[in-house]
Design a protein around this motif. Structure first.
Motif, mmCIF file in Angstrom:
data_model
loop_
_atom_site.group_PDB
_atom_site.id
_atom_site.type_symbol
_atom_site.label_atom_id
_atom_site.label_comp_id
_atom_site.label_asym_id
_atom_site.label_seq_id
_atom_site.Cartn_x
_atom_site.Cartn_y
_atom_site.Cartn_z
ATOM 1 N N TRP A 25 0.823 -1.075 0.217
ATOM 2 C CA TRP A 25 -0.062 0.011 0.066
ATOM 3 C C TRP A 25 0.928 1.231 0.063
ATOM 4 O O TRP A 25 1.861 1.293 0.756
ATOM 5 C CB TRP A 25 -1.019 0.031 0.995
ATOM 6 C CG TRP A 25 -1.987 -1.176 1.278
ATOM 7 C CD1 TRP A 25 -1.533 -2.373 1.615
ATOM 8 C CD2 TRP A 25 -3.197 -1.094 0.711
ATOM 9 N NE1 TRP A 25 -2.860 -2.953 1.339
ATOM 10 C CE2 TRP A 25 -3.904 -2.562 0.831
ATOM 11 C CE3 TRP A 25 -3.909 -0.054 -0.126
ATOM 12 C CZ2 TRP A 25 -5.121 -2.842 0.578
ATOM 13 C CZ3 TRP A 25 -5.158 -0.338 -0.399
ATOM 14 C CH2 TRP A 25 -5.871 -1.732 -0.097
ATOM 15 N N LYS A 26 0.583 2.340 -0.660
ATOM 16 C CA LYS A 26 1.279 3.440 -0.974
ATOM 17 C C LYS A 26 0.473 4.630 -0.095
ATOM 18 O O LYS A 26 -0.867 4.793 -0.182
ATOM 19 C CB LYS A 26 1.167 3.855 -2.196
ATOM 20 C CG LYS A 26 2.056 2.892 -3.142
ATOM 21 C CD LYS A 26 3.479 2.495 -2.583
ATOM 22 C CE LYS A 26 4.184 1.674 -3.499
ATOM 23 N NZ LYS A 26 5.009 0.725 -2.786
ATOM 24 N N GLU A 27 0.972 5.442 0.621
ATOM 25 C CA GLU A 27 0.209 6.424 1.429
ATOM 26 C C GLU A 27 -0.011 7.850 0.683
ATOM 27 O O GLU A 27 0.946 8.021 -0.144
ATOM 28 C CB GLU A 27 1.079 6.891 2.563
ATOM 29 C CG GLU A 27 0.366 7.973 3.457
ATOM 30 C CD GLU A 27 0.774 8.254 4.907
ATOM 31 O OE1 GLU A 27 0.297 8.939 5.727
ATOM 32 O OE2 GLU A 27 2.115 7.812 5.045
ATOM 33 N N ILE A 28 -1.234 8.159 0.656
ATOM 34 C CA ILE A 28 -1.697 9.368 0.211
ATOM 35 C C ILE A 28 -1.414 10.299 1.116
ATOM 36 O O ILE A 28 -0.812 11.363 0.891
ATOM 37 C CB ILE A 28 -3.160 9.301 -0.464
ATOM 38 C CG1 ILE A 28 -2.936 8.433 -1.373
ATOM 39 C CG2 ILE A 28 -3.344 10.947 -0.826
ATOM 40 C CD1 ILE A 28 -4.663 8.159 -1.916
ATOM 41 N N ALA A 29 -1.871 10.296 2.240
ATOM 42 C CA ALA A 29 -1.887 11.104 3.426
ATOM 43 C C ALA A 29 -2.629 10.479 4.717
ATOM 44 O O ALA A 29 -3.235 9.600 4.558
ATOM 45 C CB ALA A 29 -2.784 12.711 2.884
ATOM 46 N N THR A 30 -2.153 11.449 5.975
ATOM 47 C CA THR A 30 -2.882 11.103 7.279
ATOM 48 C C THR A 30 -3.488 12.248 7.407
ATOM 49 O O THR A 30 -2.771 13.370 7.720
ATOM 50 C CB THR A 30 -2.097 10.404 8.151
ATOM 51 O OG1 THR A 30 -1.402 8.997 7.657
ATOM 52 C CG2 THR A 30 -2.908 10.206 9.475
ATOM 53 N N ILE A 31 -4.799 12.327 7.701
ATOM 54 C CA ILE A 31 -5.350 13.757 8.057
ATOM 55 C C ILE A 31 -6.343 13.374 9.246
ATOM 56 O O ILE A 31 -7.056 12.408 9.348
ATOM 57 C CB ILE A 31 -6.332 14.022 6.959
ATOM 58 C CG1 ILE A 31 -5.410 14.312 5.706
ATOM 59 C CG2 ILE A 31 -7.132 15.439 7.336
ATOM 60 C CD1 ILE A 31 -6.318 14.384 4.407
ATOM 61 N N ASP A 32 -5.997 14.198 10.276
ATOM 62 C CA ASP A 32 -6.981 14.176 11.561
ATOM 63 C C ASP A 32 -7.153 12.496 12.105
ATOM 64 O O ASP A 32 -8.477 12.056 12.382
ATOM 65 C CB ASP A 32 -8.302 14.541 11.194
ATOM 66 C CG ASP A 32 -8.500 16.222 10.971
ATOM 67 O OD1 ASP A 32 -7.395 16.857 11.416
ATOM 68 O OD2 ASP A 32 -9.340 16.575 10.391
ATOM 69 N N GLY A 33 -5.967 11.775 11.986
ATOM 70 C CA GLY A 33 -6.037 10.327 12.796
ATOM 71 C C GLY A 33 -6.551 9.307 11.574
ATOM 72 O O GLY A 33 -6.652 8.353 11.874
ATOM 73 N N VAL A 34 -6.867 9.711 10.342
ATOM 74 C CA VAL A 34 -7.376 8.796 9.477
ATOM 75 C C VAL A 34 -6.249 8.862 8.199
ATOM 76 O O VAL A 34 -5.767 9.608 7.575
ATOM 77 C CB VAL A 34 -8.690 9.348 8.541
ATOM 78 C CG1 VAL A 34 -9.036 8.431 7.568
ATOM 79 C CG2 VAL A 34 -9.871 9.305 9.631
ATOM 80 N N GLU A 35 -5.552 7.546 7.995
ATOM 81 C CA GLU A 35 -4.600 7.104 6.923
ATOM 82 C C GLU A 35 -5.320 7.069 5.580
ATOM 83 O O GLU A 35 -6.503 5.815 5.618
ATOM 84 C CB GLU A 35 -4.148 6.177 7.212
ATOM 85 C CG GLU A 35 -2.680 5.598 6.601
ATOM 86 C CD GLU A 35 -2.076 4.644 7.180
ATOM 87 O OE1 GLU A 35 -0.970 4.531 6.810
ATOM 88 O OE2 GLU A 35 -2.458 3.710 8.053
ATOM 89 N N PHE A 36 -4.961 7.545 4.539
ATOM 90 C CA PHE A 36 -5.445 7.347 3.381
ATOM 91 C C PHE A 36 -4.364 6.768 2.510
ATOM 92 O O PHE A 36 -3.194 7.213 2.417
ATOM 93 C CB PHE A 36 -5.863 8.541 2.533
ATOM 94 C CG PHE A 36 -6.984 9.293 3.075
ATOM 95 C CD1 PHE A 36 -8.291 9.340 2.279
ATOM 96 C CD2 PHE A 36 -6.814 10.138 4.223
ATOM 97 C CE1 PHE A 36 -9.405 9.920 2.950
ATOM 98 C CE2 PHE A 36 -7.832 10.969 4.780
ATOM 99 C CZ PHE A 36 -9.027 10.902 4.149
ATOM 100 N N VAL A 37 -4.617 5.432 2.164
ATOM 101 C CA VAL A 37 -3.741 4.789 1.357
ATOM 102 C C VAL A 37 -4.300 3.793 0.133
ATOM 103 O O VAL A 37 -5.441 3.866 0.125
ATOM 104 C CB VAL A 37 -2.752 3.626 2.092
ATOM 105 C CG1 VAL A 37 -1.917 4.326 3.066
ATOM 106 C CG2 VAL A 37 -3.988 2.533 2.902
ATOM 107 N N TYR A 38 -3.375 3.506 -0.928
ATOM 108 C CA TYR A 38 -3.906 2.941 -1.927
ATOM 109 C C TYR A 38 -3.057 1.746 -2.558
ATOM 110 O O TYR A 38 -1.996 1.986 -2.166
ATOM 111 C CB TYR A 38 -4.346 3.964 -3.247
ATOM 112 C CG TYR A 38 -2.985 4.408 -3.801
ATOM 113 C CD1 TYR A 38 -2.499 3.836 -4.973
ATOM 114 C CD2 TYR A 38 -2.140 5.544 -3.396
ATOM 115 C CE1 TYR A 38 -1.278 4.134 -5.651
ATOM 116 C CE2 TYR A 38 -1.192 6.026 -3.858
ATOM 117 C CZ TYR A 38 -0.553 5.185 -5.116
ATOM 118 O OH TYR A 38 0.399 5.627 -5.916
#
Length: 126
Positions: A25-38
């Motif tokens: 998985w590749k990270e897009i961002a972590t915002i307000d405790g939520v990690e966005f990966v794809y």
């Protein structure tokens, strides 16, 4: 607030924990405790160039999320609105959660992936 992060080339309701396949998985961002990966698939279900998102809520409370995922390929752009909820310290991913995308029906290779217009809100538990 919007975030646009570029990447060159993404089971519903599972407990949030590191697994042996996290390296893919590749990270897009972590915002307000939520990690966005794809994770990017060059071929899936006999279709070309699919993306699966995984959202991990590292908070100890449930959240509601809303954002637009943007895909760019060969000068063209495709956007999808994504909304949902995640329980505390859990993750959502895949088709059942609305997080599987085949943005270009002609099979063009995705060159950039990003998110914009995101909102993350704490859900009140009664």
């Amino acid at each position: 607030m919007s975030l646009w992060l570029l990447s060159v080339a993404i089971p519903h309701g599972v407990d949030a924990q590191k697994t042996s396949s996290d390296w893919a998985w590749k990270e897009i961002a972590t915002i307000d405790g939520v990690e966005f990966v794809y994770i990017y698939y060059s071929e899936v279900r006999k279709e070309k160039n699919g993306v699966v998102l995984k959202l991990v809520n590292w908070n100890d409370y449930p959240i509601r999320y809303r954002f637009r995922i943007v895909f760019k390929a060969d000068g063209d752009e495709h956007e999808d609105l994504v909304t949902g909820t995640i329980g505390p310290e859990t993750l959502v991913t895949g088709d059942d959660a609305g997080l599987f995308f085949l943005p270009f029906e002609d099979g063009r290779s995705i060159g950039e992936i990003g998110i914009k217009g995101y909102r993350i809100r704490r859900l009140m538990v009664h």
